[in-house]
Each structure stands twice: as structure tokens, then as C-alpha cells.
Design a protein around this motif. Structure first.
Motif, PDB file in Angstrom:
ATOM      1  N   PRO A 840       0.807  -1.219   0.000  1.00  0.00           N
ATOM      2  CA  PRO A 840       0.000   0.000   0.000  1.00  0.00           C
ATOM      3  C   PRO A 840       0.842   1.272   0.000  1.00  0.00           C
ATOM      4  O   PRO A 840       0.498   2.259  -0.673  1.00  0.00           O
ATOM      5  CB  PRO A 840      -0.811  -0.120   1.297  1.00  0.00           C
ATOM      6  CG  PRO A 840      -0.838  -1.570   1.606  1.00  0.00           C
ATOM      7  CD  PRO A 840       0.451  -2.111   1.107  1.00  0.00           C
ATOM      8  N   ALA A 841       1.969   1.262   0.735  1.00  0.00           N
ATOM      9  CA  ALA A 841       2.803   2.469   0.817  1.00  0.00           C
ATOM     10  C   ALA A 841       3.423   2.799  -0.530  1.00  0.00           C
ATOM     11  O   ALA A 841       3.464   3.973  -0.940  1.00  0.00           O
ATOM     12  CB  ALA A 841       3.890   2.272   1.875  1.00  0.00           C
ATOM     13  N   THR A 842       3.896   1.794  -1.237  1.00  0.00           N
ATOM     14  CA  THR A 842       4.503   2.030  -2.550  1.00  0.00           C
ATOM     15  C   THR A 842       3.461   2.527  -3.551  1.00  0.00           C
ATOM     16  O   THR A 842       3.729   3.438  -4.345  1.00  0.00           O
ATOM     17  CB  THR A 842       5.137   0.720  -3.070  1.00  0.00           C
ATOM     18  OG1 THR A 842       6.063   0.235  -2.103  1.00  0.00           O
ATOM     19  CG2 THR A 842       5.861   0.939  -4.380  1.00  0.00           C
ATOM     20  N   ALA A 843       2.272   1.932  -3.520  1.00  0.00           N
ATOM     21  CA  ALA A 843       1.196   2.378  -4.421  1.00  0.00           C
ATOM     22  C   ALA A 843       0.811   3.815  -4.118  1.00  0.00           C
ATOM     23  O   ALA A 843       0.603   4.628  -5.025  1.00  0.00           O
ATOM     24  CB  ALA A 843      -0.005   1.452  -4.275  1.00  0.00           C
ATOM     25  N   ARG A 844       0.692   4.139  -2.803  1.00  0.00           N
ATOM     26  CA  ARG A 844       0.317   5.504  -2.403  1.00  0.00           C
ATOM     27  C   ARG A 844       1.352   6.519  -2.869  1.00  0.00           C
ATOM     28  O   ARG A 844       1.016   7.588  -3.384  1.00  0.00           O
ATOM     29  CB  ARG A 844       0.166   5.591  -0.892  1.00  0.00           C
ATOM     30  CG  ARG A 844      -0.261   6.975  -0.396  1.00  0.00           C
ATOM     31  CD  ARG A 844      -0.157   7.148   1.110  1.00  0.00           C
ATOM     32  NE  ARG A 844      -0.651   5.988   1.817  1.00  0.00           N
ATOM     33  CZ  ARG A 844       0.122   5.109   2.429  1.00  0.00           C
ATOM     34  NH1 ARG A 844       1.435   5.279   2.401  1.00  0.00           N
ATOM     35  NH2 ARG A 844      -0.389   4.083   3.045  1.00  0.00           N
ATOM     36  N   ALA A 845       2.636   6.167  -2.717  1.00  0.00           N
ATOM     37  CA  ALA A 845       3.697   7.108  -3.101  1.00  0.00           C
ATOM     38  C   ALA A 845       3.653   7.397  -4.591  1.00  0.00           C
ATOM     39  O   ALA A 845       3.768   8.562  -5.014  1.00  0.00           O
ATOM     40  CB  ALA A 845       5.054   6.521  -2.707  1.00  0.00           C
ATOM     41  N   ALA A 846       3.473   6.363  -5.425  1.00  0.00           N
ATOM     42  CA  ALA A 846       3.400   6.582  -6.874  1.00  0.00           C
ATOM     43  C   ALA A 846       2.195   7.440  -7.231  1.00  0.00           C
ATOM     44  O   ALA A 846       2.290   8.358  -8.065  1.00  0.00           O
ATOM     45  CB  ALA A 846       3.330   5.230  -7.589  1.00  0.00           C
ATOM     46  N   PHE A 847       1.056   7.174  -6.606  1.00  0.00           N
ATOM     47  CA  PHE A 847      -0.170   7.919  -6.901  1.00  0.00           C
ATOM     48  C   PHE A 847      -0.026   9.381  -6.505  1.00  0.00           C
ATOM     49  O   PHE A 847      -0.377  10.289  -7.278  1.00  0.00           O
ATOM     50  CB  PHE A 847      -1.335   7.279  -6.142  1.00  0.00           C
ATOM     51  CG  PHE A 847      -2.688   7.729  -6.617  1.00  0.00           C
ATOM     52  CD1 PHE A 847      -3.339   7.056  -7.644  1.00  0.00           C
ATOM     53  CD2 PHE A 847      -3.316   8.824  -6.028  1.00  0.00           C
ATOM     54  CE1 PHE A 847      -4.599   7.466  -8.078  1.00  0.00           C
ATOM     55  CE2 PHE A 847      -4.563   9.234  -6.449  1.00  0.00           C
ATOM     56  CZ  PHE A 847      -5.210   8.564  -7.484  1.00  0.00           C
ATOM     57  N   ARG A 848       0.520   9.633  -5.313  1.00  0.00           N
ATOM     58  CA  ARG A 848       0.660  11.010  -4.822  1.00  0.00           C
ATOM     59  C   ARG A 848       1.700  11.791  -5.610  1.00  0.00           C
ATOM     60  O   ARG A 848       1.628  13.010  -5.712  1.00  0.00           O
ATOM     61  CB  ARG A 848       1.038  11.006  -3.337  1.00  0.00           C
ATOM     62  CG  ARG A 848      -0.122  10.645  -2.406  1.00  0.00           C
ATOM     63  CD  ARG A 848       0.349  10.556  -0.963  1.00  0.00           C
ATOM     64  NE  ARG A 848       0.965  11.796  -0.514  1.00  0.00           N
ATOM     65  CZ  ARG A 848       0.285  12.848  -0.048  1.00  0.00           C
ATOM     66  NH1 ARG A 848      -1.033  12.789   0.036  1.00  0.00           N
ATOM     67  NH2 ARG A 848       0.923  13.936   0.344  1.00  0.00           N
ATOM     68  N   ASN A 849       2.668  11.082  -6.212  1.00  0.00           N
ATOM     69  CA  ASN A 849       3.712  11.760  -6.976  1.00  0.00           C
ATOM     70  C   ASN A 849       3.322  11.996  -8.430  1.00  0.00           C
ATOM     71  O   ASN A 849       4.165  12.368  -9.244  1.00  0.00           O
ATOM     72  CB  ASN A 849       5.014  10.963  -6.916  1.00  0.00           C
ATOM     73  CG  ASN A 849       5.639  10.993  -5.532  1.00  0.00           C
ATOM     74  OD1 ASN A 849       5.459  11.965  -4.786  1.00  0.00           O
ATOM     75  ND2 ASN A 849       6.377   9.948  -5.181  1.00  0.00           N
ATOM     76  N   GLY A 850       2.067  11.737  -8.754  1.00  0.00           N
ATOM     77  CA  GLY A 850       1.555  12.104 -10.067  1.00  0.00           C
ATOM     78  C   GLY A 850       1.360  10.965 -11.044  1.00  0.00           C
ATOM     79  O   GLY A 850       0.742  11.160 -12.098  1.00  0.00           O
ATOM     80  N   ASP A 851       1.863   9.785 -10.748  1.00  0.00           N
ATOM     81  CA  ASP A 851       1.697   8.646 -11.666  1.00  0.00           C
ATOM     82  C   ASP A 851       0.513   7.814 -11.164  1.00  0.00           C
ATOM     83  O   ASP A 851       0.682   6.757 -10.552  1.00  0.00           O
ATOM     84  CB  ASP A 851       2.971   7.812 -11.723  1.00  0.00           C
ATOM     85  CG  ASP A 851       2.960   6.810 -12.893  1.00  0.00           C
ATOM     86  OD1 ASP A 851       1.871   6.566 -13.454  1.00  0.00           O
ATOM     87  OD2 ASP A 851       4.034   6.269 -13.219  1.00  0.00           O
ATOM     88  N   GLN A 852      -0.693   8.315 -11.459  1.00  0.00           N
ATOM     89  CA  GLN A 852      -1.887   7.651 -10.934  1.00  0.00           C
ATOM     90  C   GLN A 852      -2.036   6.240 -11.490  1.00  0.00           C
ATOM     91  O   GLN A 852      -2.412   5.314 -10.748  1.00  0.00           O
ATOM     92  CB  GLN A 852      -3.123   8.491 -11.265  1.00  0.00           C
ATOM     93  CG  GLN A 852      -3.166   9.828 -10.546  1.00  0.00           C
ATOM     94  CD  GLN A 852      -4.443  10.588 -10.840  1.00  0.00           C
ATOM     95  OE1 GLN A 852      -5.258  10.190 -11.680  1.00  0.00           O
ATOM     96  NE2 GLN A 852      -4.626  11.720 -10.153  1.00  0.00           N
ATOM     97  N   ARG A 853      -1.756   6.064 -12.768  1.00  0.00           N
ATOM     98  CA  ARG A 853      -1.908   4.742 -13.376  1.00  0.00           C
ATOM     99  C   ARG A 853      -0.976   3.733 -12.701  1.00  0.00           C
ATOM    100  O   ARG A 853      -1.387   2.599 -12.394  1.00  0.00           O
ATOM    101  CB  ARG A 853      -1.619   4.821 -14.878  1.00  0.00           C
ATOM    102  CG  ARG A 853      -1.734   3.469 -15.588  1.00  0.00           C
ATOM    103  CD  ARG A 853      -1.572   3.620 -17.095  1.00  0.00           C
ATOM    104  NE  ARG A 853      -1.528   2.316 -17.736  1.00  0.00           N
ATOM    105  CZ  ARG A 853      -2.580   1.558 -17.981  1.00  0.00           C
ATOM    106  NH1 ARG A 853      -3.779   1.977 -17.635  1.00  0.00           N
ATOM    107  NH2 ARG A 853      -2.438   0.384 -18.572  1.00  0.00           N
ATOM    108  N   GLN A 854       0.273   4.143 -12.449  1.00  0.00           N
ATOM    109  CA  GLN A 854       1.208   3.244 -11.784  1.00  0.00           C
ATOM    110  C   GLN A 854       0.766   2.937 -10.358  1.00  0.00           C
ATOM    111  O   GLN A 854       0.864   1.799  -9.888  1.00  0.00           O
ATOM    112  CB  GLN A 854       2.618   3.866 -11.773  1.00  0.00           C
ATOM    113  CG  GLN A 854       3.671   3.045 -11.035  1.00  0.00           C
ATOM    114  CD  GLN A 854       3.986   1.716 -11.712  1.00  0.00           C
ATOM    115  OE1 GLN A 854       3.393   1.382 -12.740  1.00  0.00           O
ATOM    116  NE2 GLN A 854       4.903   0.961 -11.126  1.00  0.00           N
ATOM    117  N   GLY A 855       0.250   3.950  -9.662  1.00  0.00           N
ATOM    118  CA  GLY A 855      -0.239   3.729  -8.307  1.00  0.00           C
ATOM    119  C   GLY A 855      -1.385   2.724  -8.281  1.00  0.00           C
ATOM    120  O   GLY A 855      -1.426   1.834  -7.419  1.00  0.00           O
ATOM    121  N   LEU A 856      -2.322   2.858  -9.220  1.00  0.00           N
ATOM    122  CA  LEU A 856      -3.442   1.914  -9.291  1.00  0.00           C
ATOM    123  C   LEU A 856      -2.962   0.510  -9.646  1.00  0.00           C
ATOM    124  O   LEU A 856      -3.462  -0.486  -9.116  1.00  0.00           O
ATOM    125  CB  LEU A 856      -4.461   2.405 -10.323  1.00  0.00           C
ATOM    126  CG  LEU A 856      -5.219   3.690  -9.939  1.00  0.00           C
ATOM    127  CD1 LEU A 856      -5.951   4.256 -11.146  1.00  0.00           C
ATOM    128  CD2 LEU A 856      -6.204   3.410  -8.812  1.00  0.00           C
TER     129      LEU A 856
END
Length: 967
Positions: A840-856
Motif C-alpha cells: 500500500p505504501a509504494t502504491a500511495r507514493a506513486a499515486f501522490r507523486n503524479g503517476d496515478q496509473r502506476q499507483g493503481l
């Protein structure tokens, strides 16, 4: 000569100093015949049953066979027929058996002595299809000797041979060599017309009854007679005989290969094996002798035939298929090869020399199939051919290596996981044309996995789809030897059933190897040589050197009955499950089995205690790897102890690694606890509390409050801190989790359980402070735990305390601090399977840093892993929190509303997360009446339903997003 004489030629009989012995009716004679055909060699019970009743034995065949053996022992002496495991052996000097003497004379090239020994048709008066190949082989050997003898007589005194040749051609009208000799004898006796008439008689038999013309050699003899060639008078070959150093006499003239040499036509397609085929081809490019080695039923013959076929597409090359199934002695291998390649033994040249002369100027592949029971003979002819015949390669199949110079081995294992289901479906469609693999794929994959990918086992299982579904087959695999008892008449008897295949391998072992293999069945997972020494050897052999044990294990591995694996920890052995079940049957249920299983359980306990020391300190990674390897053995040892009602042994086996329930989510430890509790004595209060800890912990992690109530109602101790701790985990609100956990910590330390007390501080006290929102005390308490465990504690405790501090910062809205703590937690290397918030932490970091697709995508991958691991409630909460916040941002409030309903029902942490991290999304969802039904839908989900829902939504979103990107 030995006092006991056994006759098989002209009928079965036994004589001693006093005269003929009464050996009983024909079925007793069949047993004796089967044993006497292989003196001093163990003949399996299965083979003896087949010799007596062929493929249709009565249900009482085993007991009836024993009665026949008892009767024979009374006649010939008890020590003459001995039991060897699941086999019998005739302990008689081969010189006392007429067949053995006959074969010995043939092998020595003494045809005169062999013919003098011949007493008539072997086993006359017996009807035994199983023994018929041996009879046919003996008759063939006799006829060969007769032909060689008659050839010499035709050369020396042709008229003296005419009567015998006339009789023999009448009895064996398809044997062209006899007709050749008769024609030459008649011609040399100045009876040219009779010689040509004999050719017409021979031709009539061949054409009218077999539909074939006489062979080239017989035709050349006819042509030589018609041309009145002098070569027929001086013994030289007809003028059109093929040139070559060996074609200087009529006896040496080349003869056509037997039709049996053609490669058998495959009746089913070869599924998979592409990589294995390339490995065999590459080996043949480098070596003259290549042996496919693997366990019975792994598909060696099928692959070898495919390779031989592709290697001989050139018109000048050919393949010779030499099946050795029915060859009973090593010295008969040369003759089997000779019969296939068309070599003829003549005076002054033995069979092997004839084979080499036949193949020396040729190109192609000789396929020696099923060499394991005649290894010496197969190795000798393979080496001879490879050394003397430059254009010939030898491809062999065997359950162990030929062990000769220049041999290249190709080890064949089970099918790849993708190929096994394809093979199952291919064979199932032949039984049930409407079988659809996609409808039962999960069950078929499970079948193939549990059958170790063995093609024979998979084919036998697929044959059952006419009456069983794939799921029903899975349910019956615990008794696979009965389930996979096919009745394929196109297979050799040793491959008609899985048990017969294994019996064939077992019968090739000596008594010591059989003894050890039976006891190795205690192991259901990997083991090393010291473990085997502890479990499989009797007490009086405990001083046996480990190197000797390793040598014997190596012998079993070379016979493809053990699998050898190498990793960083060294060499490990394991049994395929089918071999293990067969070996367990051989061991049986008596006292030897009980003693073996107890030694196995005590070995498991010692290993578990050693690993526990590693798990509780900085070497946790090494300890976890060892626990994963040990677990199948541990599970089996615990189950056997419980089945025997031995609570003490079961507890001793399970207790050292019971904490893996808490650390790596091994919930079956809680199931073990519930099996143990009713077995414990009433006065064993300490034991009862130990296993209540793990039984209640499992139910708490599953969120099963009702199950907890039932357990406490049965075993009491509802006020004990470990039970109160478990109740508090599934009961929201209040400070009970913190209070009960503090008391549990004190109780555990009082029992000298420091490791479990440290665990309780984290998952009980610290978790309770966090879910109560007491962030300041939580952070102070947990920081001290982090510092303590950095100094010699297990890495998992460091990781957990860091990510708990990270969630504290996240819930307080301090996102930079949270990210920093999550990064620190991710930097701690922890064992696979350990509960972690890294996903969850890695997904959250990618999403918050602007790469929403990668976070999802990262969140989707994490949820898929959780579903595959069948996780508990806590990881599901963290995934749900990220799902809600991300989908609120991307405008999917409808999906977020369902998961919000689930999270809201998961207890204090869920409520706290909704009020803090997901407050904005929750407000937007709850103020819209359109989402009310969706929230209620989520509230009715359990954690696995919620995870599956999140996975499906994420998959759909990512798929649609990919379509938009392509557009």
C-alpha cells in the motif's frame, strides 16, 4: 551337479536325489517357472500374479499366491524360495536349471551343448501369456542354434540335413533361413528341381498367409539355383550379395531387418517437451551415446521416439527401436539388438560381433528402450556400437544411467505447469469429447500439480473423466494408486497402472535399498542425508557414516526414485508424492512404520527448535527459509501424532514454530491448536493456555467473534489476558486491547517467552494505542521498541514498528513524515510471507507523486498477492484505505462507496482511517443518497469479498485506460 534339478524345457518339473518331486497343479508350476526363469533374482508379487492369472487376477490373488509358494516350499525346501520385500526369489544355482544351462551354452557360442540340453518346448503344458515372451525367446534361441548347426551340416554333408530341414520348414513355414538351407541342401544333393519347388512352397506360405514376397536373400538363393551358380557348391555368397568384408559366405550374406525395427507409430500427439526435445537434440550433436533418465511414467520412451524419428529423416539414415521390456537377463540384450538390426550369428563370430558388422557401414540411431533392469548388457552393447560404428548413435531410456564413457545424460522431469493441463485435456477429450478445459481448469491444474507433472499419471487421471469430474478426481488423489489403475491393453503391463510402474522400479532395488526407501516415505518434504540417517535407519545402524547414507541416497536418486535439489543451503532430497505413497504402502501399518514415524516426528521437533533460535534473532531470514522447507514434514508429523492420539508428541512437534501464525500468517497453527485442545489432559493447564493463545489468535485474525465465543464456552479461561486480547481485536472501542495486551505481555515474560512478549507489545499494546488515536503515547512506546529490536532483534519487529509509526504520521496528516517512515520500513529486508505495509505504501507514493496509473497498478498487484495468500483482515483494511482515497481522486465514488461500507465495519482502525485519511472521500460519498445502497453492499462483505471486488474494479479501470491510450 546340484542335487535339486529344475526342468522347464519340455514341461515344468523338479527332481532330487530320490526322484521326481510333486510340485502341485499348473498354477504352482507357473509360479515356479516364473522364478526359475530368473534364478537368484527377485520377482515381484505383481509379476508372479500376472504369470498365474494374466491381467484378470481374483481379488484374493495375494493370499492365493502365498498358498502356492507354501506348497512349493514344502516340495523344494523352505530356504529355496525366499521372500524379499514385495517379491520372491529362487535361491538355486543356475546350473541346476536346464534353461539357464541352455542359455549359458548359447552365450558361450557352444551350439552343440545347447542343442544337447534342449528338452522340448519350454513350459509345455502351461498356459501363461505373461511368460510367453520368455518362451518365445527360448524357442528363438533354439532355432538359431538349430539353423547354425544345420548350416554347418549343409556345408559338410547336405544329404544328412535334408530330413531335419524338411520337418522344420513344415513346422516353421515362415522362417526363411530354414528354406534357404533346404534349397541349398537339395541343390548340393543334385535335386535342383526340388530346390526350386521348395522355393515355390515357401513363397506360397508367405504370399497366401502373410501377404509378403520372399525376402531378398531367399530370392538370391533362387536366382543362384536358376543360374546354376557354382557359389552354391563351394559355400560362397550369391554373386549379387552386397559387397563388404563380412559377406564372404552364404551364412554371412546380409539379411533384411526385422519389421519390428521400425519405429512404432505414435497414436497420440506429444504434448509439450519442446525444451526437453532441444536438450536431447543438443546432446546427440555432441555425443554418440545419450541416455534419457527419469522416473517411471515420465515419458522417456515417447520423447525418445520423437527425437529418433526427427534424426532419421535422411533416406540414408534409419532408426532401430529395441524394446527391452521382456528381456530378462543382461546377456540377452545383444541378441535382442541383433534381432532388430538384422544381424546373424555365424560360426566363429558371436552375436555382438554380428551386430557391429551389421551396423559398421550404416548411419542412424539405435534406440535402446527401458534399460534399467538389464543395465550391464545395455551398457556393453551401447559402448561397443558407439566405439565401432562411426555412423551410429545410441539413444537409451532408463531409470538410471548406463554409466559408460562418453555417455551424456538428459534428466527428464514432470511436465511444465502449462503443458500438464493441455495433456490432460487432450487425453480427456478422447474419453469425453465434450470435456472443456476452461470449465474445470483450476481442478485440472491441481491434478497436474499433485501428480508431479508425470505424463503417465496425468493420462491415467484423464481417463477417469468418463465417470468423474476433475474436481472429484482431485478429491480422490489421496488414494491415487487406486484411482489411477487403468486398464490400457496397448501398454506393457508395468505401465498399465501407476502402481505397476512403481513396482517395476521397486523390484530393481536390492533389499537394503527397498528397506530405506520404504522408511523415507515418512518425509513429505525435503530432507538431507543426516535427516535420512536419523529417520530411515534402525537404531543399530545409528553409527553409520553420513557419507555412506549419502551414497545410498545417491543410488536411489540415480534410479530416479529420489529427486535431488541444490540451493544455498546444500543438497536436499525429496520423494515425488506418487513414489512416497507407494513406499508408504510397502512400509505398511505395523510396528516398523510406527517407529519410523516417531523418529520422523522427533527429527521435526529438533529441526523446529533449531530454526526457532534463528527466527527470534537477526538471522530471521535464514530461519524462515528453513521453516518453509520444514513445514510439509512438520504438518505430516503433527497429523500422524494427532491421529495416534499422542497429544504430547503432537504438541512437541508444533510448539517451536507456532509463532509463525502471528509472524507469517500460518493460520493452520490455530487449526492445530483446536485439534490439540481436546486431547490435552484436564490438569495440563499450561498446555491448554499455550494452545488457547493460538486458537484464539487465529479466530481473531479472521474476525470470527462468534467462533471465539464458542471456543471460550468449551475451554473456559474467558478472563485470561490472552483470550481478552483476542476478543479486543474483534471488538471495537475502549482501551481493552491495550489493557489486556499489557497483562498478556507480563504473563508471557513470566513464562520466559520473551519473543512472544515482544510480539504482543507490537500487535497488542502498540496497535491498541494506534487504533485508539493516542498518537503521542503510541509514538513514544513504539520508538523504544524500534530502538530495542535494531540491536539483535528479528528484522520483522523493526519493520513493523517503523510502518506503525508511519501510519501514526499518516493518520495525523503528517504526510512527509509518513513517507519517510514508510521508506525506512521498506528498506528493512524481511522474509517472504511476512505481513507488511510495503505494498500500500509504494502504491500511495506513486499515486501522490503524479503517476496515478502506476499507483493503481501497484495497488492491484498487491491485492492480487493478498488474495493468493488468503490473508486475514488487517492487510485488507490497509488496501481498502488506499482504494477509497485513490478512487475518490479519479472520480469513481461509486466503487469507493462499496469499499467504504466494508472498511467502516472492520473496527476501530477502519473508523479512525475514515475520519482522518479518507475524511474528504467519506464526506463526499455519505452526503450523496445515491451511494447509500453501495455502502450497505460493502458492509455485508467479508475481507475476501472486498479484496475480490477491489481487484475487479482495478482491472476494469486499468483495461479501459489502456484502450484510451491506444486510441
Amino acid at each position: 551337479m546340484p542335487p535339486l534339478q529344475i526342468a522347464l524345457l519340455g514341461g515344468v518339473g523338479v527332481q532330487d536325489d530320490q526322484g521326481e518331486l510333486n510340485i502341485g497343479p499348473t498354477k504352482c508350476q507357473a509360479v515356479l517357472a516364473a522364478l526359475a526363469l530368473s534364478p537368484r533374482t527377485a520377482v515381484s508379487v505383481a509379476e508372479l500374479i500376472r504369470a498365474v492369472w494374466d491381467d484378470y487376477p481374483p481379488r484374493t490373488a495375494d493370499k492365493t499366491l502365498q498358498s502356492y509358494v507354501v506348497r512349493l516350499r514344502k516340495a523344494v525346501g523352505a530356504a529355496t524360495i525366499v521372500r524379499v520385500g514385495a517379491a520372491y526369489r529362487l535361491d538355486v544355482d543356475p546350473a541346476a536349471i536346464d534353461v539357464a544351462r541352455f542359455q549359458q551354452h548359447l552365450a558361450a557360442g557352444d551350439d552343440t551343448a545347447a542343442l544337447a540340453e534342449w528338452g522340448g518346448t519350454p513350459l509345455a503344458g502351461l498356459e501363461s501369456p505373461a511368460l510367453q515372451p520368455a518362451v518365445d525367446g527360448l524357442v528363438e534361441g533354439w532355432l538359431g542354434a538349430v539353423e547354425r548347426d544345420l548350416g554347418q551340416r549343409v556345408a559338410d554333408d547336405p544329404e544328412s540335413a535334408l530330413a531335419d530341414l524338411t520337418e522344420l520348414t513344415s513346422r516353421h513355414p515362415f522362417r526363411e533361413r530354414l528354406w534357404e538351407l533346404l534349397m541349398v541342401a537339395l541343390y548340393r544333393a543334385d535335386r535342383q528341381a526340388d530346390a526350386l519347388a521348395a522355393f515355390q512352397v515357401a513363397r506360397s506360405h508367405l504370399v497366401d498367409e502373410l501377404g509378403v514376397d520372399p525376402g531378398p536373400r531367399l530370392q538370391r538363393v533362387e536366382a543362384a539355383i536358376l543360374s546354376q551358380s557354382e557359389i552354391l557348391l563351394d559355400g560362397e555368397a550369391p554373386p549379387d550379395a552386397p559387397p563388404g568384408p563380412s559377406a564372404t559366405t552364404l551364412e554371412d550374406a546380409a539379411i533384411p531387418e526385422d519389421a519390428a525395427s521400425a519405429l512404432p507409430r505414435p497414436l497420440t500427439r506429444l504434448v509439450g517437451r519442446d525444451d526437453d526435445r532441444r536438450r536431447v537434440e543438443a546432446a546427440l550433436d555432441r555425443a554418440a551415446v545419450v541416455t534419457l533418465v527419469g522416473s517411471g511414467g515420465v515419458g522417456k520412451t515417447r520423447l525418445a521416439l520423437e527425437v529418433a524419428r526427427t534424426r532419421t529423416t535422411d533416406p540414408d539414415a534409419r532408426a532401430w527401436f529395441v524394446p527391452l521390456d521382456e528381456v530378462r537377463a543382461a546377456q540377452d540384450v545383444d541378441r535382442a539388438v541383433a534381432g532388430v538390426v538384422g544381424a546373424r550369428e555365424v560360426a566363429g563370430r558371436d552375436v555382438r560381433a554380428a551386430v557391429l558388422a551389421r551396423l559398421r557401414e550404416r548411419r542412424g540411431v539405435v534406440l535402446l528402450d527401458n534399460c534399467e533392469h538389464v543395465l550391464d548388457g545395455a551398457a556393453a552393447i551401447a559402448l561397443a556400437v558407439a566405439s565401432a560404428c562411426e555412423g551410429i548413435q545410441v539413444l537409451a531410456t532408463s531409470r538410471e544411467a548406463l554409466a559408460i564413457d562418453g555417455e551424456h545424460l538428459v534428466q527428464l522431469g514432470g511436465l511444465d505447469p502449462t503443458d500438464g493441463p493441455e495433456l490432460f485435456a487432450d487425453r480427456a477429450n478422447a474419453v469425453r469429447p465434450d470435456f472443456d478445459l476452461d470449465d474445470e481448469r483450476d481442478a485440472v491444474e491441481e491434478i497436474c500439480r499433485r501428480l508431479d507433472g508425470l505424463p503417465l499419471a496425468i493420462e491415467l487421471a484423464a481417463a477417469r473423466v468418463g465417470t468423474l469430474t476433475a474436481t472429484e478426481i482431485v478429491d480422490r488423489l489421496d488414494r491415487r494408486l487406486e484411482l489411477l489403475a487403468g486398464h490400457r491393453r496397448d501398454r506393457h503391463h508395468r505401465q498399465r497402472t501407476l502402481r505397476a510402474t512403481l513396482q517395476w522400479s521397486h523390484d530393481l532395488l536390492n533389499a537394503r535399498e527397498q528397506y530405506v526407501l520404504a522408511r523415507l516415505s515418512a518425509f513429505t518434504g525435503p530432507f538431507d542425508a543426516p535427516a535420512a540417517r536419523h529417520v530411515a535407519w534402525p537404531d543399530e545402524a545409528r553409527d553409520l557414516d553420513v557419507a555412506d547414507v549419502d551414497d545410498l541416497l545417491g543410488q536411489l536418486a540415480r534410479r530416479s526414485l529420489l529427486v535431488v535439489d541444490f540451493d544455498a543451503r546444500g543438497k536436499r532430497y525429496r520423494l515425488l508424492e506418487t513414489v512416497r505413497q507407494f513406499s508408504a504402502e510397502v512400509l505398511g501399518d505395523g510396528e516398523p512404520a510406527a517407529a519410523t514415524m516417531r523418529r520422523h516426528a522427533l527429527w521435526c521437533r529438533a529441526e523446529a527448535q533449531r530454526l526457532r533460535q534463528l527466527l527470534e534473532g537477526p538471522d530471521e531470514l535464514e530461519g524462515t527459509a528453513g521453516a518453509v522447507e520444514l513445514w510439509p514434514n512438520l504438518r505430516a508429523a503433527f497429523g500422524r501424532a494427532v491421529a495416534a492420539g499422542d497429544a504430547g508428541l503432537a504438541a512437541a512437534v508444533a510448539e517451536p514454530l507456532s509463532s509463525e501464525l502471528a509472524m507469517r500468517g500460518r493460520l493452520e497453527v490455530g487449526e492445530w491448536a483446536e485439534q490439540l485442545l481436546p486431547l490435552l489432559a484436564d490438569e495440563d493447564e499450561e498446555g491448554r493456555l499455550t494452545w488457547l493463545l493460538w486458537a484464539t489468535q487465529r479466530l481473531a485474525e479472521l474476525g470470527d467473534a462468534a467462533g471465539l465465543d464458542r471456543l471460550v464456552a468449551r475451554y473456559g479461561h474467558g478472563d485470561h489476558p490472552i483470550v481478552r486480547h483476542a476478543r479486543a481485536l474483534v471488538t471495537p472501542g475502549g482501551t481493552e486491547l491495550v489493557d489486556a495486551s499489557r497483562e498478556a505481555v507480563t504473563w508471557l515474560r513470566g513464562r520466559d517467552e520473551s519473543y512472544l512478549a515482544d510480539w504482543m507489545q507490537i500487535v497488542g499494546v502498540a496497535a491498541g494505542l494506534l487504533r485508539a488515536g493516542d498518537f503521542a503515547e503510541h509514538d513514544h512506546y513504539v520508538t523504544e521498541l524500534t530502538d530495542r529490536h535494531r540491536e539483535g532483534g528479528p528484522p520483522t519487529f523493526v519493520h513493523w514498528t517503523l510502518f506503525m509509526r508511519g501510519y501514526s504520521a499518516l493518520l495525523r496528516g503528517d504526510y512527509p513524515a509518513a513517507e519517510q517512515l514508510f521508506d525506512a520500513a521498506a528498506a528493512v529486508r524481511i522474509p517472504d510471507g511476512t505481513f507488511s505495509a510495503n505494498g500500500p505504501a509504494t502504491a500511495r507514493a506513486a499515486f501522490r507523486n503524479g503517476d496515478q496509473r502506476q499507483g493503481l497498478r501497484l495497488l492491484r498487484d498487491h491485492i492480487v498477492e493478498l488474495l493468493e495468500a488468503d490473508v486475514t483482515l488487517v492487510p485488507s483494511r490497509l488496501a481498502a484505505l488506499e482504494f477509497i482515497t485513490m478512487h475518490a481522486v479519479v472520480g469513481r465514488l461509486d466503487a469507493a462507496a462499496v469499499v467504504l461500507g466494508f472498511l467502516r465495519e472492520t473496527g476501530d482502525f477502519g473508523a479512525l482511517a475514515i475520519d482522518t485519511v479518507a475524511a474528504g472521500a467519506a464526506s463526499e460519498i455519505t452526503t450523496d443518497p445515491e451511494h447509500t445502497a453501495r455502502i450497505q453492499r460493502g458492509a455485508g462483505m467479508d475481507h475476501l469479498d472486498a479484496l475480490a471486488f477491489m481487484r475487479d474494479i482495478l482491472n476494469d479501470g486499468l483495461r479501459h485506460d489502456a484502450v484510451r491510450h491506444r486510441a
